[in-house]
Design an enzyme around this catalytic site. Structure first.
Site, PDB file in Angstrom:
ATOM      1  N   HIS A  30       0.883  -1.163   0.000  1.00  0.00           N
ATOM      2  CA  HIS A  30       0.000   0.000   0.000  1.00  0.00           C
ATOM      3  C   HIS A  30       0.923   1.215   0.000  1.00  0.00           C
ATOM      4  CE1 HIS A  30      -3.453   2.481   0.736  1.00  0.00           C
ATOM      5  NE2 HIS A  30      -2.913   2.977   1.840  1.00  0.00           N
ATOM      6  N   CYS A 130      -3.508   2.891  -5.240  1.00  0.00           N
ATOM      7  CA  CYS A 130      -2.809   3.741  -4.277  1.00  0.00           C
ATOM      8  C   CYS A 130      -1.406   4.135  -4.743  1.00  0.00           C
ATOM      9  CB  CYS A 130      -2.755   3.053  -2.912  1.00  0.00           C
ATOM     10  SG  CYS A 130      -1.947   1.442  -2.931  1.00  0.00           S
TER      11      CYS A 130
END
Length: 169
Positions: A30, A130
């Site tokens: 992430h 992301c």
């Protein structure tokens, strides 16, 4: 190094615009952007109703190695680094060296951040994720190097265009 020590190290050393990577034990990451004062901006869970919150909670118990699962819409949020949900065994680090791109000037990064903060967008693993968001803030172009079979350091023009359309000219 434990989670708290990793957070403390980043807060002590990161500068505005640094890429923050949450490297998960399952082999993907992430991504967010350091926003100063212990804060990170990133693709986060969008506002959702009780059913979706319950469903997501259940999935996270069944799949405990994924942190917050992004399903459907996301919201670009600013959060304290220590409060971002990451799975056990994740490594949190400053990762400015994973993309062969030149960082933008700080003022340009701040303009992009200001324009995108609070926006809700559909999450798409391949075309709007992301890492695309974080690299767009830092470099002015969306890049994702963790998708198998994709050329590394290549701009995802669709993601760049989506973000640019939300930023004032």
């Amino acid at each position: 190094m434990d989670h708290q020590k990793q957070v403390e190290d980043i807060v002590a050393n990161a500068q505005f615009g640094d890429l923050i990577e949450f490297s998960y034990p399952v082999g993907f990451s992430h991504w967010g952007v350091y926003d100063g004062d212990g804060l990170v901006i990133h693709f986060a869970i969008a506002d959702e109703g009780d059913f979706m919150t319950t469903f997501r909670s259940y999935l996270q118990k069944v799949i405990p190695f994924c942190g917050d699962l992004l399903l459907g819409d996301t919201k670009i949020r600013q959060q304290p680094l220590a409060e971002i949900n990451v799975p056990d065994g994740a490594h949190i680090l400053i990762s400015n060296n994973r993309h062969a791109c030149e960082p933008s000037q700080e003022g340009e990064m701040r303009q992009r951040r200001d324009a995108l903060l609070g926006q809700e967008l559909p999450y798409n693993l391949f075309d709007l994720n992301c890492e695309h968001f974080a690299t767009f803030i830092r470099y002015g172009m969306a890049v994702c190097n963790q998708i198998p079979g994709r050329t590394k350091n290549m701009e995802c023009e669709e993601a760049t265009e989506t973000f640019q359309n939300l930023c004032p000219k």
